[in-house]
Design an enzyme around this catalytic site. Structure first.
Site, PDB file in Angstrom:
ATOM      1  N   GLY A  17       0.829  -1.213   0.000  1.00 17.51           N
ATOM      2  CA  GLY A  17       0.000   0.000   0.000  1.00 17.51           C
ATOM      3  C   GLY A  17       0.854   1.249   0.000  1.00 17.51           C
ATOM      4  O   GLY A  17       0.528   2.248   0.636  1.00 17.51           O
ATOM      5  N   SER A  19       1.546   3.162  -2.587  1.00 13.71           N
ATOM      6  CA  SER A  19       1.283   4.102  -3.689  1.00 13.71           C
ATOM      7  C   SER A  19       0.547   5.355  -3.227  1.00 13.71           C
ATOM      8  O   SER A  19       0.349   6.282  -4.012  1.00 13.71           O
ATOM      9  CB  SER A  19       0.484   3.410  -4.801  1.00 13.71           C
ATOM     10  N   ASP A  67      -0.898  -7.253  -6.064  1.00 20.19           N
ATOM     11  CA  ASP A  67      -2.282  -7.232  -5.607  1.00 20.19           C
ATOM     12  C   ASP A  67      -2.340  -8.186  -4.422  1.00 20.19           C
ATOM     13  O   ASP A  67      -2.155  -9.400  -4.583  1.00 20.19           O
ATOM     14  CB  ASP A  67      -3.220  -7.698  -6.733  1.00 20.19           C
ATOM     15  N   ASN A  94       0.374  -2.871   5.116  1.00 23.41           N
ATOM     16  CA  ASN A  94      -0.352  -1.604   5.227  1.00 23.41           C
ATOM     17  C   ASN A  94      -1.489  -1.466   4.210  1.00 23.41           C
ATOM     18  O   ASN A  94      -2.395  -0.653   4.407  1.00 23.41           O
ATOM     19  CB  ASN A  94       0.672  -0.462   5.056  1.00 23.41           C
ATOM     20  N   SER A 147      -6.637  -0.973  12.900  1.00 23.47           N
ATOM     21  CA  SER A 147      -7.413   0.280  13.038  1.00 23.47           C
ATOM     22  C   SER A 147      -8.098   0.292  14.393  1.00 23.47           C
ATOM     23  O   SER A 147      -8.402  -0.763  14.963  1.00 23.47           O
ATOM     24  CB  SER A 147      -8.486   0.352  11.942  1.00 23.47           C
ATOM     25  N   TYR A 160     -15.487  -3.401   7.222  1.00 23.89           N
ATOM     26  CA  TYR A 160     -14.148  -2.882   7.527  1.00 23.89           C
ATOM     27  C   TYR A 160     -13.764  -3.237   8.974  1.00 23.89           C
ATOM     28  O   TYR A 160     -12.666  -3.726   9.231  1.00 23.89           O
ATOM     29  CB  TYR A 160     -14.132  -1.368   7.318  1.00 23.89           C
ATOM     30  N   LYS A 164     -10.634  -5.608  10.319  1.00 24.91           N
ATOM     31  CA  LYS A 164      -9.545  -5.117  11.173  1.00 24.91           C
ATOM     32  C   LYS A 164      -9.522  -5.851  12.524  1.00 24.91           C
ATOM     33  O   LYS A 164      -8.449  -6.075  13.087  1.00 24.91           O
ATOM     34  CB  LYS A 164      -9.663  -3.602  11.361  1.00 24.91           C
ATOM     35  N   ILE A 193      -6.815   9.629  11.350  1.00 27.23           N
ATOM     36  CA  ILE A 193      -5.614  10.328  10.912  1.00 27.23           C
ATOM     37  C   ILE A 193      -5.999  11.213   9.729  1.00 27.23           C
ATOM     38  O   ILE A 193      -6.616  10.732   8.767  1.00 27.23           O
ATOM     39  CB  ILE A 193      -4.526   9.317  10.463  1.00 27.23           C
ATOM     40  N   ASN A 198      -9.856  12.281   3.771  1.00 26.13           N
ATOM     41  CA  ASN A 198     -10.923  12.576   4.746  1.00 26.13           C
ATOM     42  C   ASN A 198     -10.955  14.048   5.190  1.00 26.13           C
ATOM     43  O   ASN A 198     -11.792  14.428   6.010  1.00 26.13           O
ATOM     44  CB  ASN A 198     -10.799  11.640   5.963  1.00 26.13           C
TER      45      ASN A 198
HETATM   46  N1  LIG Z   1      -6.356   6.918   7.103  1.00 25.54           N
HETATM   47  C1  LIG Z   1      -6.792   6.578   8.307  1.00 25.54           C
HETATM   48  O1  LIG Z   1      -7.310   7.419   9.070  1.00 25.54           O
HETATM   49  C2  LIG Z   1      -6.642   5.159   8.785  1.00 25.54           C
HETATM   50  C3  LIG Z   1      -7.019   4.844  10.093  1.00 25.54           C
HETATM   51  C4  LIG Z   1      -6.858   3.546  10.547  1.00 25.54           C
HETATM   52  C5  LIG Z   1      -6.311   2.583   9.735  1.00 25.54           C
HETATM   53  N2  LIG Z   1      -5.960   2.883   8.455  1.00 25.54           N
HETATM   54  C6  LIG Z   1      -5.365   1.803   7.644  1.00 25.54           C
HETATM   55  O2  LIG Z   1      -4.101   2.225   7.208  1.00 25.54           O
HETATM   56  C7  LIG Z   1      -3.791   1.627   5.952  1.00 25.54           C
HETATM   57  C8  LIG Z   1      -3.374   2.704   4.965  1.00 25.54           C
HETATM   58  O3  LIG Z   1      -4.462   3.619   4.822  1.00 25.54           O
HETATM   59  P1  LIG Z   1      -4.343   4.987   4.023  1.00 25.54           P
HETATM   60  O4  LIG Z   1      -5.154   5.984   4.761  1.00 25.54           O
HETATM   61  O5  LIG Z   1      -2.937   5.271   3.715  1.00 25.54           O
HETATM   62  O6  LIG Z   1      -5.174   4.589   2.705  1.00 25.54           O
HETATM   63  P2  LIG Z   1      -4.930   4.942   1.164  1.00 25.54           P
HETATM   64  O7  LIG Z   1      -4.274   6.252   0.976  1.00 25.54           O
HETATM   65  O8  LIG Z   1      -6.243   4.674   0.490  1.00 25.54           O
HETATM   66  O9  LIG Z   1      -3.883   3.822   0.717  1.00 25.54           O
HETATM   67  C9  LIG Z   1      -4.241   2.479   0.625  1.00 25.54           C
HETATM   68  C10 LIG Z   1      -3.116   1.743  -0.094  1.00 25.54           C
HETATM   69  O10 LIG Z   1      -3.489   0.355  -0.179  1.00 25.54           O
HETATM   70  C11 LIG Z   1      -3.239  -0.083  -1.503  1.00 25.54           C
HETATM   71  N3  LIG Z   1      -4.120  -1.186  -1.848  1.00 25.54           N
HETATM   72  C12 LIG Z   1      -5.468  -1.244  -1.793  1.00 25.54           C
HETATM   73  N4  LIG Z   1      -5.907  -2.433  -2.255  1.00 25.54           N
HETATM   74  C13 LIG Z   1      -4.796  -3.146  -2.592  1.00 25.54           C
HETATM   75  C14 LIG Z   1      -4.584  -4.429  -3.147  1.00 25.54           C
HETATM   76  N5  LIG Z   1      -5.597  -5.276  -3.443  1.00 25.54           N
HETATM   77  N6  LIG Z   1      -3.311  -4.839  -3.372  1.00 25.54           N
HETATM   78  C15 LIG Z   1      -2.277  -4.021  -3.091  1.00 25.54           C
HETATM   79  N7  LIG Z   1      -2.407  -2.792  -2.576  1.00 25.54           N
HETATM   80  C16 LIG Z   1      -3.656  -2.365  -2.344  1.00 25.54           C
HETATM   81  C17 LIG Z   1      -3.470   1.145  -2.382  1.00 25.54           C
HETATM   82  O11 LIG Z   1      -2.712   1.046  -3.575  1.00 25.54           O
HETATM   83  P3  LIG Z   1      -3.266   0.645  -5.033  1.00 25.54           P
HETATM   84  O12 LIG Z   1      -4.661   1.202  -5.143  1.00 25.54           O
HETATM   85  O13 LIG Z   1      -2.275   1.282  -5.941  1.00 25.54           O
HETATM   86  O14 LIG Z   1      -3.208  -0.850  -5.070  1.00 25.54           O
HETATM   87  C18 LIG Z   1      -2.887   2.248  -1.510  1.00 25.54           C
HETATM   88  O15 LIG Z   1      -1.497   2.347  -1.721  1.00 25.54           O
HETATM   89  C19 LIG Z   1      -5.027   0.841   5.546  1.00 25.54           C
HETATM   90  O16 LIG Z   1      -4.860  -0.521   5.895  1.00 25.54           O
HETATM   91  C20 LIG Z   1      -6.131   1.474   6.381  1.00 25.54           C
HETATM   92  O17 LIG Z   1      -7.198   0.591   6.619  1.00 25.54           O
HETATM   93  C21 LIG Z   1      -6.104   4.153   7.948  1.00 25.54           C
END
Ligand SMILES: NC(=O)c1ccc[n+]([C@@H]2O[C@H](COP(=O)([O-])OP(=O)(O)OC[C@H]3O[C@@H](n4cnc5c(N)ncnc54)[C@H](OP(=O)(O)O)[C@@H]3O)[C@@H](O)[C@H]2O)c1
Length: 256
Positions: A17, A19, A67, A94, A147, A160, A164, A193, A198
């Protein structure tokens, strides 16, 4: 010299993750601690940009397409990582997705997509990494990004939250078994975060009310995750496994 060693010199770290969001920030920080980075996701262009950024900063980085819901692509990505840098020592699981829908509206397809990415995907990536560490006698570290919603619930995110919560229990189960092989497995549970995705929501009345329910009454920043990340990736946490670290301003302990 510091009394605590957070160095990652000589270690190979895989971040899924990478990207966007957390992963995109984690990778250069880990590289500056001396790690060789393998950055993975489905979208290749942002990974190549990250590879370029890390290499031009003097680090080492390899972009691999993966993937996490597809075992073959995971194996292929690990093969490429090993060919470039050797065995992966640290896996940062991640990659994740969140789809919002009420319980009565969640489709089977949505359920499968969330669970296949957040839970099955994390399992497959961790299992492949652990098998390779074990075969090559490496005492590695697996870090699962779970999470606060694996610990508490809110509306419209049942799939979701279930994914988690499953990831937290998987962390503990893998930690128990893999301790025999010197492999550590821990989880970080971020709360809310602030990210580009968001930002608009937290400007709304609903978003502002949500912030008031966090004991610290503020959102987190991605950089609030960096300390726990470096702790769990490095030998500073060599006596930690099966730990679940909340980074959420106290949200998981908010009053009912
Ligand atoms: N943001 C928050 O407030 C928050 C809070 C708690 C937990 N989290 C967790 O933290 C992690 C990162 O979240 P984020 O906020 O950084 O989200 P994000 O910006 O949407 O990034 C998600 C990443 O996961 C990758 N991804 C999704 N499906 C995939 C697949 N099938 N294979 C490989 N890669 C995949 C996406 O890349 P591609 O689309 O290029 O594959 C992207 O790089 C997640 O697990 C999320 O649940 C986030």
């Amino acid at each position: 010299m510091s009394d605590v060693n957070f160095s990652l010199a000589g270690k190979v770290v895989l971040v899924t993750g990478a990207s966007s969001g957390f992963g995109q920030r984690f990778a250069p920080v880990l590289a500056r601690q001396g790690a060789k980075l393998v950055v993975a996701a489905r979208r290749r262009d942002p990974l190549l940009a990250l590879e370029e950024e890390i290499e031009s900063d003097g680090g080492r980085c390899l972009a691999v397409t993966m993937d996490v819901a597809d075992r073959h692509s995971i194996v292929e990505a690990y093969n490429q990582a090993e060919a470039a840098f050797g065995c992966v020592d640290v896996v940062v699981n991640n990659a994740g997705i969140g789809l919002s829908n009420p319980v009565l509206g969640i489709t089977e397809e949505e359920w499968d997509k969330v669970l296949d990415t957040n839970l099955k995907g994390a399992f497959l990536v961790a299992q492949e990494g652990a098998r390779r560490m074990n075969e090559q006698g490496k005492h590695g570290s697996i870090i699962n990004i779970a999470s606060v919603l694996g610990l508490r619930v809110t509306s419209y995110l049942a799939h979701y939250s279930a994914s988690k919560a499953g990831l937290i229990q998987l962390t503990k189960a893998m930690a128990l078994e893999l301790a025999d092989y010197g492999i550590r497995v821990n989880a970080i549970c971020p709360g809310y975060i602030l990210t580009d995705i968001n930002r608009d929501y937290f400007e709304t009345d609903g978003g502002k009310r949500m912030i008031q329910r966090i004991p610290q009454k503020q959102l987190g920043e991605i950089d609030d995750l960096l300390g726990p990340l470096l702790l769990l990736a490095s030998d500073a946490s060599k006596y930690m496994t099966g730990s679940v670290i909340s980074v959420d301003g106290g949200h998981a302990v908010s009053k009912l």
